[in-house]
Design a protein around this motif. Structure first.
Motif, short mmCIF file in Angstrom:
data_model
loop_
_atom_site.label_atom_id
_atom_site.label_comp_id
_atom_site.label_asym_id
_atom_site.label_seq_id
_atom_site.Cartn_x
_atom_site.Cartn_y
_atom_site.Cartn_z
N VAL A 75 1.31 13.38 2.45
CA VAL A 75 1.25 13.75 3.86
C VAL A 75 -0.18 13.91 4.34
N ILE A 76 -0.35 13.77 5.64
CA ILE A 76 -1.56 14.21 6.34
C ILE A 76 -1.10 15.38 7.18
N GLY A 98 14.98 14.50 8.96
CA GLY A 98 15.57 14.85 10.24
C GLY A 98 14.63 14.77 11.44
N ILE A 99 13.37 14.41 11.24
CA ILE A 99 12.45 14.27 12.37
C ILE A 99 11.71 12.94 12.29
N ARG A 100 11.24 12.48 13.43
CA ARG A 100 10.50 11.22 13.47
C ARG A 100 9.05 11.47 13.09
N VAL A 101 8.48 10.51 12.38
CA VAL A 101 7.12 10.67 11.85
C VAL A 101 6.27 9.45 12.14
N ASP A 102 4.95 9.62 12.00
CA ASP A 102 4.01 8.51 11.99
C ASP A 102 3.81 8.07 10.54
N VAL A 103 3.49 6.81 10.35
CA VAL A 103 3.30 6.28 8.99
C VAL A 103 1.90 5.67 8.88
N ALA A 125 0.84 -1.20 0.00
CA ALA A 125 0.00 0.00 0.00
C ALA A 125 0.87 1.24 0.00
N PRO A 126 0.46 2.29 -0.70
CA PRO A 126 1.15 3.57 -0.58
C PRO A 126 1.04 4.06 0.87
N THR A 127 1.95 4.91 1.28
CA THR A 127 1.93 5.43 2.64
C THR A 127 1.97 6.95 2.65
N LEU A 128 1.29 7.53 3.64
CA LEU A 128 1.34 8.95 3.92
C LEU A 128 1.93 9.12 5.31
N ILE A 129 2.68 10.19 5.52
CA ILE A 129 3.24 10.45 6.85
C ILE A 129 2.52 11.62 7.50
N ASP A 130 2.47 11.60 8.82
CA ASP A 130 1.96 12.76 9.56
C ASP A 130 2.97 13.17 10.60
N TYR A 131 3.04 14.47 10.88
CA TYR A 131 4.08 15.04 11.74
C TYR A 131 3.67 16.47 12.08
#
Length: 255
Positions: free
Chosen positions: A60-61, A235-240, A36-42
């Motif tokens: 992104v979200i 450079g930052i941690r994200v949700d996937v 599945a494609p993925t979007l990140i949120d941050y």
């Protein structure tokens, strides 16, 4: 500059996902399962589009809400220049509203009832529109807590009714655990995706007992915490988040 085969495949995967956010074929071997494609949120800061693409994500979200008192998140709210940079790089954007949080300097948004829903919808839609968000695209409003049915009926549902009164059901989505997503759909306070059988439910792994709601369009599979850090992008941690439907509420599908 030469790039590795792995990085080239990541970019190709993201590009394929952007065309329609349908499932794309895994690249390791012809027999590999579709990925599945993925979007990140941050929230910490705006991540450059090229870093998101290089990490293999389709988009992104991003927040259409401001930072809570005492905090200053660089990605809240999404801005027009940043949105343009993402879109021009072929990345998709989905809108999310969350101002307060449990134990934060502002209480959870859903605790503020009908009038709070009215205010949040007005703020969210103004920020969404100012950033160039699609005028028929949904905003996913966050229920970032482990609520029970009584809390849903007496506190959260009135909040969603207030949201609906401003932007309409079809432009309203929910972020939450599996039960909250199911209750929102059953009570008719969230809209429907163009993908058959799907509703505007962005389900988090939290409070979901390992189950995935079949009607959800997004699933937050990786949640960045101190004990379980998310992947680093720019450079930052994200949700996937896994994209579960071709139409997950992305702006370019809803002009």
């Amino acid at each position: 500059m030469r790039i590795s085969r792995r990085d080239a495949l990541r970019c190709a995967t993201a590009a394929s996902a952007l065309a329609g956010l349908s499932a794309v074929t895994g690249a390791r071997a012809p027999s590999a399962a579709a990925a599945a494609p993925t979007l990140i949120d941050y929230a910490m800061r705006q991540i450059p589009a090229q870093d998101i693409r290089a990490a293999g994500h389709a988009g992104v979200i991003n927040y259409v809400s401001t930072s809570r008192p005492g905090s200053s998140f660089g990605a809240k709210p999404i801005t027009l220049p940043y949105a343009k940079s993402l879109s021009s790089s072929g990345l998709v954007i989905v809108s999310n509203y969350q101002y307060g949080k449990p134990g934060g300097t502002a209480p959870s948004d859903f605790t503020r009832g009908y009038a709070g829903g009215v205010a949040d919808a007005r703020t969210g839609w103004q920020l969404h529109s100012a950033a160039g968000g699609g005028q028929s695209a949904p905003i996913f409003f966050s229920v970032d807590d482990d609520i029970d049915r009584e809390a849903w009926n007496t506190v959260v549902l009135p909040w969603f009714r207030g949201i609906n009164s401003v932007i309409g059901v079809q432009r309203t989505g929910i972020y939450g655990g599996i039960k909250a997503c199911q209750w929102a759909a059953a009570d008719g306070v969230i809209g429907r995706s163009r993908s058959p059988g799907r509703v505007w439910a962005w389900q988090t792994r939290s409070w979901s007992g390992g189950q995935i709601y079949p009607a959800a369009v997004l699933y937050q599979r990786i949640i960045d915490t101190a004990s379980n850090p998310g992947p680093v992008v720019g450079g930052i941690r994200v949700d996937v988040n896994d994209v579960l439907a071709q139409d997950c509420g992305q702006w370019n599908f809803h002009p």
